[in-house]
Each structure stands twice: as C-alpha cells, then as structure tokens.
Scaffold this motif. Structure first.
Motif, short mmCIF file in Angstrom:
data_model
loop_
_atom_site.label_atom_id
_atom_site.label_comp_id
_atom_site.label_asym_id
_atom_site.label_seq_id
_atom_site.Cartn_x
_atom_site.Cartn_y
_atom_site.Cartn_z
N ASP A 1 58.45 2.60 50.39
CA ASP A 1 57.89 2.37 49.23
C ASP A 1 58.66 2.94 48.39
O ASP A 1 59.21 2.55 47.20
CB ASP A 1 56.48 2.82 49.21
CG ASP A 1 55.76 2.32 47.83
OD1 ASP A 1 55.85 1.12 47.44
OD2 ASP A 1 55.30 3.33 47.10
N ALA A 2 59.49 4.36 48.59
CA ALA A 2 60.12 5.23 47.40
C ALA A 2 61.43 4.33 47.30
O ALA A 2 61.85 4.32 46.04
CB ALA A 2 60.42 6.41 48.09
N PHE B 1 68.54 18.85 52.70
CA PHE B 1 68.45 17.48 52.89
C PHE B 1 68.00 17.21 54.47
O PHE B 1 67.00 16.30 54.59
CB PHE B 1 69.77 16.70 52.34
CG PHE B 1 69.80 15.17 52.80
CD1 PHE B 1 68.83 14.36 52.05
CD2 PHE B 1 70.45 14.88 53.83
CE1 PHE B 1 69.05 12.96 52.24
CE2 PHE B 1 70.52 13.35 53.94
CZ PHE B 1 69.60 12.70 53.43
N ALA B 2 68.80 17.50 55.15
CA ALA B 2 68.73 17.24 56.60
C ALA B 2 67.53 17.86 56.97
O ALA B 2 66.56 17.11 57.94
CB ALA B 2 69.76 17.84 57.56
N LEU C 1 54.94 13.74 50.06
CA LEU C 1 55.62 14.61 49.00
C LEU C 1 56.94 13.65 48.72
O LEU C 1 57.70 13.37 49.54
CB LEU C 1 56.06 15.93 49.77
CG LEU C 1 54.54 16.60 50.26
CD1 LEU C 1 55.10 17.96 50.77
CD2 LEU C 1 53.92 16.98 49.10
N LEU C 2 56.90 13.74 47.26
CA LEU C 2 58.15 12.72 46.74
C LEU C 2 59.52 13.42 47.34
O LEU C 2 60.35 12.63 47.65
CB LEU C 2 58.28 13.18 45.32
CG LEU C 2 59.05 12.27 44.43
CD1 LEU C 2 58.90 10.60 44.92
CD2 LEU C 2 59.00 12.64 43.06
N PRO C 3 59.94 14.65 47.31
CA PRO C 3 61.28 15.15 47.85
C PRO C 3 61.40 14.75 49.46
O PRO C 3 62.44 14.18 49.39
CB PRO C 3 61.24 16.52 47.83
CG PRO C 3 60.12 16.82 46.82
CD PRO C 3 59.08 15.90 46.87
N VAL C 4 60.29 14.76 50.06
CA VAL C 4 60.32 14.13 51.51
C VAL C 4 60.55 12.60 51.61
O VAL C 4 61.38 12.29 52.48
CB VAL C 4 59.50 14.96 52.33
CG1 VAL C 4 59.46 14.31 53.82
CG2 VAL C 4 59.14 16.37 52.32
N VAL D 1 62.14 10.66 49.22
CA VAL D 1 63.12 10.45 48.83
C VAL D 1 64.20 10.59 49.89
O VAL D 1 65.05 9.99 50.13
CB VAL D 1 63.56 10.90 47.44
CG1 VAL D 1 65.07 10.93 47.09
CG2 VAL D 1 62.53 10.58 46.29
N ALA D 2 64.29 11.87 50.29
CA ALA D 2 65.29 12.13 51.37
C ALA D 2 65.40 11.15 52.53
O ALA D 2 66.23 10.85 53.37
CB ALA D 2 65.01 13.82 52.06
#
Length: 374
Positions: free
Chosen positions: A174-175, A326-327, A342-345, A347-348
């Motif tokens: 979805d992101a 990132f990894a 969580l958004l950062p997770v 997206v990554a």
C-alpha cells in the motif's frame, strides 16, 4: 578517485529517480497545470475483459459491471476467455444483466491476443478496460467518460486502492502504491501519465492500437501509443477500483516480477520508446520506468562505494550508516510484522522489495518467454 566518482554519480541518479523526478512533475503540475475539460455526455461504451480460469470471480464481476451508474442501453460487455478449463465461458453466456458477448478460445494465447479480438468485437465509441479481480466503484465509468469529453484526452485512467492494507506485507504494498499514485497524478496534471492500471481505464476505440502478440504490459503499451498519436493520458482520482493486496512477499513477487520483466519486453517490442522526439514523453518514460529498472544495480554500486570510502570522510560514513539503518528496518518489518504499520518501516520494506524484484526481473525476462501466459 573512481570510488568517489561512482558514489556521487550514483547518489545523484538515485536521488533524481526517487525524489528529483517526483518533485519535478509535482512542480510542473503546480506551475504549469493542464486541466481536463470535463463534460457530461454519455457515449456508447463497451467493457473489455479478458479471463483465464476466472469462474470463481466472474459472476461477481459481471454483477459489479452491471451496477455501474451508466444508461443500460449505452453499455455492453465483451468477455474473452483465454483457454479457460473452468466454467468461465458458461457463466458469461448465462449472465442476464448487461448485454454480454463471449469470445471463447480453446488454447491459451495470452492477454494481448485476446484484447485485440475483443476490441475488434466492440461496438462502443469508448472502451472500458477492466480485469476480473477488482471491484469497480459505481461512479467510476461516469468519471472516466467525463474526462474523455476533452478532445485532447485519449485515455482516462482510474486509480487502484487496496482493501484492508494496514497490516503485514500488505502495508508495504500500500505504501508503494500511494507513492506511485502521487507521481501519476502529478504527471497527469502537468500533461500526461505514461502508464495506467489495467484494472480500470477508458480509451477511445479508434485510438486503441493493435497490441503485439505476447505483450505483457498492455497497460503501458496502449497509453504510450495514444501519447505518440498526440493525445493525453490522464488520471481521474475519484474513479476507483478496489483490489486485494498481497499479504506476503511470495505472492507479491510473482506479480511484480511479471510486471517489471514486462518493461524490458516493452522496450524490445517498441524501441521507439528510447528515442527522444519520437517518444513525446521520453523524459517521463526514462525517469519513471527505466531508471527504476536500473536502481538495484545503482544501489549495489552505492553500497560498495560507501563502504570503501567510509574511512575517508564523514559523509561517506553517514551514507554507510544510512544503508545499515535501512537494512535494519527491512529486517524488522519481516521479523516483527506489526512494526510494518510504522511509516519508515513500510517505506523501507516497499523500497527494498521493489528493488529486489527489479533485479530479478531482468533474468526473468531473459529466461521466461511465456510471461504473457498469465
């Protein structure tokens, strides 16, 4: 010295691909918008749908199409059954809602060949292209037809949304689509998008090109041919098709490998796409499609250059640390699924998976000449 050059060239290319190009089309959409002149006519429309063993979903899809908010006498449906070994053709023939024409082929030929025959059988001034799986909102067709009242528009595309995408791998999918949607809307608002979702788009029948046999990405080939003919490809945000997201990476991998490998095939089928001037949307095509295919190899070069230069300057240490973080986020998304919300997770994870698929797609295209058989 070579490592420094590689680091900065690759950093600029990656930055342009994922930040610079989206920022460019967003700025163009704001500074030099090209609005669509919408109308309220109701021309005849033929829905075109190709199916391979879709019996489990076909009846519901036909009901969904029959519920579209469009005059009954102005809408008919063509269903092309591509080598179906189930009851798909019988279900379509027995349907008593909208008028349905059924084309049945004993052998699988691929979607492109079926599309060509279905379009040849269509009678509507406009074609509504759909897939069997997605549920289309009732007002979607009216919205797309309204866009095509603008004589400069040749294709009007709907948007794909996902049902219940909040958890697990689905959140990453979805992101990615939300990011993609922002770019497509900006491309549309500033001129033309270069691809559409095959789940929902409308096109003028007279502009629909003959799709080469075996084509995987008809939903990019058709819009690019319409663009080449001098018409716009626009996206109508309110015209919605609902899909089910992949809930694990294995399921998504199959879909994305076929799509990304299709980009390599597309360039081989239509090399004019690589020629500035011949392709009127050359910069957009290269920026949006081709640089993403190159991205995994750029990331690999960036990682090697960052690691080799980490002892020379703080900026290279920062780059190496950023890659490590990132990894870590990608691993976290896999071993602690609730963290994927969580958004950062999210997206990554989406970024990592799309690049892994892009790297694998080249080899898929080289080794699998039957990609068109869905």
């Amino acid at each position: 010295m070579i490592a420094i050059v590689v680091f900065w060239v690759v950093a600029l290319l990656l930055g342009y691909t994922y930040v610079g190009y989206p920022a460019l089309v967003l700025a163009l959409a704001r500074v030099r918008p090209r609005p669509v002149l919408r109308g309220d006519t109701q021309p005849a429309v033929t829905v075109v749908m190709t199916v391979h063993n879709g019996a489990g979903e076909l009846a519901a899809k036909l009901d969904n199409l029959s519920s579209l908010d469009y005059p009954r006498g102005r809408l008919d449906i063509v269903v092309a059954c591509d080598g179906c070994s189930d009851a798909s053709a019988a279900i379509a023939r027995a349907y008593v809602g909208r008028a349905v024409t059924v084309l049945e082929y004993a052998e699988r030929r691929g979607k492109a060949a079926c599309l060509n025959d279905a379009v040849a059988a269509a009678t509507g001034e406009l074609l509504l292209m759909v897939d069997v799986r997605q549920r289309v909102e009732a007002d979607a067709l009216r919205r797309l037809v309204s866009c095509l009242d603008d004589p400069t528009v040749g294709v009007a595309a709907g948007e794909l949304r996902f049902e219940n995408p909040e958890t697990g791998f689905a959140a990453s999918v979805d992101a990615y689509w939300k990011y993609e949607k922002v770019i497509r809307l900006a491309e549309s608002a500033s001129g033309s998008a270069i691809g559409v979702s095959g789940a929902l788009y409308a096109v003028r029948r007279r502009l629909f090109p003959m799709v080469p046999a075996g084509t995987v990405l008809d939903d990019v080939f058709v819009p690019m041919q319409v663009l080449r003919a001098g018409h716009r490809v626009v996206m109508e945000e309110g015209a919605v098709a609902w899909d089910r997201p992949s809930h694990d990476s294995t399921q998504e991998r199959g879909r994305k490998l076929r799509t990304l490998a299709g980009n390599f095939q597309l360039v081989s089928l239509a090399p004019w796409l690589l020629v500035p001037g011949v392709n009127p949307a050359w910069l957009r095509f290269v920026s949006h499609k081709l640089l993403r295919l190159l991205s995994p190899w750029l990331l690999l070069a960036f990682a090697v250059a960052s690691a080799s230069l980490a002892g020379r300057h703080g900026i290279y240490q920062l780059a190496a640390a950023g890659l490590a973080l990132f990894a870590m986020l990608v691993v976290l998304a896999r071993i602690v699924p609730p963290m994927a919300r969580l958004l950062p997770v999210r997206v990554a994870s989406a970024f990592a998976h799309m690049n892994v698929y892009a790297a694998q797609a080249f080899f898929t295209w080289i080794g699998n000449r039957r990609l068109h058989l869905w």
